[in-house]
Design a protein around this motif. Structure first.
Motif: not given
Lengths: 214, 194
Positions: A73, A140, A143, A190, A195, B41-49
């Motif tokens: 990724n 992207l 993905e 992003n 949290y 910005g939709l990338s899962a790579g940005f989802d740091l949760a």
């Protein structure tokens, strides 16, 4: 070598390289000391998941994000790269906290904006260029399994350049980026993790753990 | 995401059309269009949760739909009604669904925002604005998802679970009028976007 490292460890607790005192980190980030202690426990978990060395390697980072240590990724790679401030291939504790702090809700927008600009500047030229944009759009799309034709992708990139590259020099500089962010703040979406204000609420027990070590 | 209507990309210029009362569209609704940075910005790579484990559960999710915007909107209205949520239009493509019961953390309030990729390909972002996260997730999983099933192509993050979808959209490509930005699409499935 190990003995040398141990000389630098605190008397009571052993810490890996790149460890920074929570009080120092608290003074330089929006996090409180308690929050940083909680983050340290999270860091320990992440940094020992594959290689037990107290440093977050790329595989451990990918494992945490995707449950897959060899996930391909581009953006996760870029996030890792940005977190790895010393560019030594691993994320140390200090880097972890300082980089995460950029995502804190209280961090000023200009810091988030600057971070994201550098992240998007994948070839590190100081500009975001159309071919970089195209590469990122393609990544992207990869993905998502959504396939757009070459023309469509180029049309999207061209449209974006038209809108953002106001001095028409064929690339996006940080000034133009700032203007875009001012116009469409959602681009930074992003860059804020709400949290982060609540780490201690979720990991209350860790605050005690941090004093009783190894 | 912020809503902007970009003239070059927008075939649906023209007046503001709110949720239609009788389920038919009079004018195509104005929606936000995505630029390259929105898409990226939709990338899962940005989802740091994920760094924080399962603790920080999702408060938002997205799905893709091959239906026109007007159909999606009608469906949202229908679903809101059956779930006893009040639906109101906030802005271009942005709808707010509100519950009346005060849950543990206030009344549940959900945003549903529709983004156009092409005229027959939309992304809908569903996100909790207010209220209890568990209640929100329960609503999404047990009520919203089944109710939206016939307009949803695929939900975010279901790449692994999803079987091979037929390449139906290649046929659609022939029929579809190219918009002014000449976007033609063929998709198998839309997956894993964060």
């Amino acid at each position: 070598m190990l003995a040398f490292v141990k000389c630098f460890a605190l008397k009571r607790t052993k810490h890996p390289p790149g460890y920074e005192d929570p009080h120092v980190l608290a003074s330089e980030t929006p996090f409180t000391v308690n929050e940083i202690e909680a983050l340290y426990n999270l860091f320990k978990k992440l940094s020992t998941s594959i290689t037990d060395d107290g440093l977050i390697h790329k595989e451990e980072f990918l494992l945490a994000l995707f449950r897959n240590s060899s996930m391909q990724n581009l953006f996760a790679d870029r996030v890792f790269y940005m977190f790895d401030r010393k560019r030594n291939g691993v994320i140390e504790f200090g880097e972890f906290v300082r980089s995460l702090s950029i995502f804190h809700p209280y961090t000023p927008e200009h810091e988030k904006s600057s971070f994201l600009f550098k992240l998007y500047d994948i070839h590190g030229t100081g500009f975001i260029e159309p071919h970089e944009l195209k590469k990122m759009v393609c990544a992207l799309l990869g993905e998502t399994d959504l396939e757009l034709s070459e023309e469509s992708i180029e049309a999207i990139v061209e449209q974006t350049m038209l809108e953002v590259d106001t001095n028409k020099d064929g690339k996006i500089d940080e000034e133009e980026w700032k203007e875009l962010v001012a116009k469409t703040p959602s681009i930074l979406k992003n860059m804020t993790l709400p949290y982060l204000k609540e780490v201690t609420l979720t990991f209350p027990s860790f605050v005690l753990d941090s004093e009783v070590e190894d | 995401m912020e809503k902007q209507v970009r003239e070059a990309n927008s075939v649906e210029a023209g007046g503001d059309s709110g949720p239609s009362k009788n389920g038919e569209n009079h004018e195509p609704p104005q929606l936000a269009n995505l630029n390259a940075f929105d898409i990226i910005g939709l990338s899962a790579g940005f989802d740091l949760a994920g760094l924080f484990g399962d603790v920080y559960s999702k408060q938002e999710t997205r799905f893709a739909s091959r239906k026109p915007a007007s159909v999606i909107i009608s469906k949202l209205e229908e679903v809101s009604k059956s779930l006893k949520l009040k639906i109101g239009k906030q802005d271009a493509g942005l709808f707010k669904l509100e519950g009346s019961n005060e849950g543990r953390k206030g009344a549940l309030s959900i945003d549903a925002e529709i983004f156009q990729v092409t005229q027959t390909f939309h992304l809908v972002e569903v996100k909790k604005c207010n209220g209890d996260t568990m209640e929100y997730q329960k609503l999404v999983e047990e009520d919203l998802r089944p109710a939206l099933a016939d307009i949803v192509l695929v939900w975010q993050g279901e790449k692994e679970k999803h079987e091979e979808l037929p390449r139906v959209l290649q046929d659609e490509q022939e029929e579809q009028e190219p918009s002014s930005s000449s976007i033609e699409t063929s998709t198998s499935n839309m997956t894993q976007f964060a």
